[in-house]
Design a protein around this motif. Sequence first.
Motif, PDB file in Angstrom:
ATOM      1  N   PRO B  36       0.819  -1.209   0.000  1.00 34.23           N
ATOM      2  CA  PRO B  36       0.000   0.000   0.000  1.00 34.23           C
ATOM      3  C   PRO B  36       0.856   1.264   0.000  1.00 34.23           C
ATOM      4  N   SER B  37       0.198   2.379  -0.301  1.00 36.52           N
ATOM      5  CA  SER B  37       0.923   3.657  -0.299  1.00 36.52           C
ATOM      6  C   SER B  37       1.554   3.892   1.065  1.00 36.52           C
ATOM      7  N   PRO B 164       4.998   3.088 -11.988  1.00 35.43           N
ATOM      8  CA  PRO B 164       4.783   3.556 -13.369  1.00 35.43           C
ATOM      9  C   PRO B 164       3.310   3.589 -13.776  1.00 35.43           C
ATOM     10  N   THR B 165       2.455   2.958 -12.962  1.00 42.12           N
ATOM     11  CA  THR B 165       1.037   2.943 -13.337  1.00 42.12           C
ATOM     12  C   THR B 165       0.249   4.033 -12.613  1.00 42.12           C
ATOM     13  N   ILE B 192       9.783  -3.362 -10.556  1.00 38.57           N
ATOM     14  CA  ILE B 192       8.690  -2.383 -10.682  1.00 38.57           C
ATOM     15  C   ILE B 192       7.973  -2.269  -9.344  1.00 38.57           C
ATOM     16  N   THR B 193       7.747  -1.062  -8.900  1.00 38.13           N
ATOM     17  CA  THR B 193       6.938  -0.907  -7.682  1.00 38.13           C
ATOM     18  C   THR B 193       5.528  -0.507  -8.094  1.00 38.13           C
ATOM     19  N   THR B 197      -2.014  -4.013  -7.008  1.00 40.37           N
ATOM     20  CA  THR B 197      -1.703  -5.449  -7.100  1.00 40.37           C
ATOM     21  C   THR B 197      -2.616  -6.166  -8.098  1.00 40.37           C
ATOM     22  N   HIS B 198      -3.815  -5.634  -8.289  1.00 51.23           N
ATOM     23  CA  HIS B 198      -4.753  -6.304  -9.213  1.00 51.23           C
ATOM     24  C   HIS B 198      -4.226  -6.310 -10.648  1.00 51.23           C
TER      25      HIS B 198
END
Lengths: 292, 225
Positions: B36-37, B164-165, B192-193, B197-198
């Motif tokens: 999570p953030s 990146p998303t 990649i962070t 998660t989905h």
Amino acid sequence: MKNIGYFLREAGKIIRYNHVSNIFSLLGTGLILFLLGLVVALWGVSSQLVGMLQQEAEISAYFSSQLEDPQDIINNIQLIDGVWNVRYVGAEEARARMENILGDESYVLDLFEKNPFEPYLEIRIHLDQIDSVLQTIKNLKGIDYVRDNREVLEQIKGVARALEILGYLVIAAVSVTTLVIISHMIRQGIFHNRDQIKTLRLLGAPDSFIGFPFVLVGFLLTFGGGLLAAVLITILINRGYGQLGGTLPFIPLPSRDRLLLGLITLLLSGSAALGILGSLFGLSSINKENHG
Amino acid sequence: MIKARNVSLVYRDGTVALQNINLNLHQGGLFYVIGPSGSGKTSLMKLLMGMEFPATGFLEVMGQPIHKRETAKIRKLRRDIGPVFQEFKLILGRTAIENVIMGMRFLDIPLQKARESAKNALVRVGLEHKAFTLVDKLSYGEAQRVAIARAVARKPALILADEPTGNLDHDNAVKILKLLESFKDKSTTVMITTHATHLIDECRSATLIHVKKGEISIERGGEQI
């Protein structure tokens, strides 16, 4: 070398970004470098004058009227360390010299029944040894009186010395001011480009790559100021020589071409060095800001 | 490739971002750092980039001990890393291709070759038609792809992509992840962070590094390691 085009474009961008400040920096640097050139030129002229006067430095020694042949005294004086020429000036030559000096007024000398002048020895000396030479000559047997123009020489030397000190002060002032101006401009440039610098560091760029455009900016601004100063000083010296040569022909000016060459070399090389140094001072602030 | 033993990261204000991290990641892998953030994902990336230093422990990235704080050596290490920052960190006022080339100017790559690599990278991210557009005028998604092109053009051994998303819709986010995954090969590791998660449920070949409250656990092929 592959990045030289990039560095020049970056330098141009940094200059354009804050162009008004940069133009004033260039003008300010040019003017203070012009001031430096001016003082160095005066220093050069005064040094030339002092050098010439030192070569012309002479004292007059009057000897006893009972002395029939002054040759022994002449020989003794020539042996004194610091004396490079001794010449006998007879009473008639002394009178002729005075007539020459008085010009139209020389008739006053006719009022004397006899020639009022006495023969004397004209002694050319090395100025820096004047004290010891004077003392030795005064102590010579047969010498009545020694006249020197030390006060005038000392005053001229003092003026030359003052100009020399002023020269050093101006060099120090110009150096410090230029360094402050340029390092301030570079810091401003760094501040405006801080995001780009940070990104380049994160991409692994070395400090030399990041800093080179800033060094180039410092060099270009200060060298531009140096060029401006060189143009101004060339105009001033050409005009000054034209006027001084006509109105004050007795002032021994150094060769104009040599003086100009020396000044232009000093201004251009000095400005380039100060520009690079100022940039490096400015760049040192990057390292303090960010360890990465 | 990456070795960490009992690494902790404590910020200047005393916040403990990571604690007792242990990792041993091999070259040529695909790793997702998820959580999570505020869990410490970006802090982990910063450690790997040498932007932060461990308060305790041993951390080595591609043979360079980060915990020794040798800034000059860390700067060299970064030349083997292709970072994609959360906020992209593109250089404004430059075109897309200039930004990509910028990442190679200080490398031992001839300029002509750097131009070709940049062009190829832009083709790979589907932005060849925007090569000479100022990055200031690109959309969010396009700017992100320029950042990816910059990261991969210099053929780094390690690609680190931080969130990146971030602000992308589902389809574009999946596209970006697939694009990044496509750069993984024997000599290139991709990490990649993401907090989404989905988006990575389908990607079973990846090793997942779960970060939660500064602690990590590793999962591969659906199993906890």
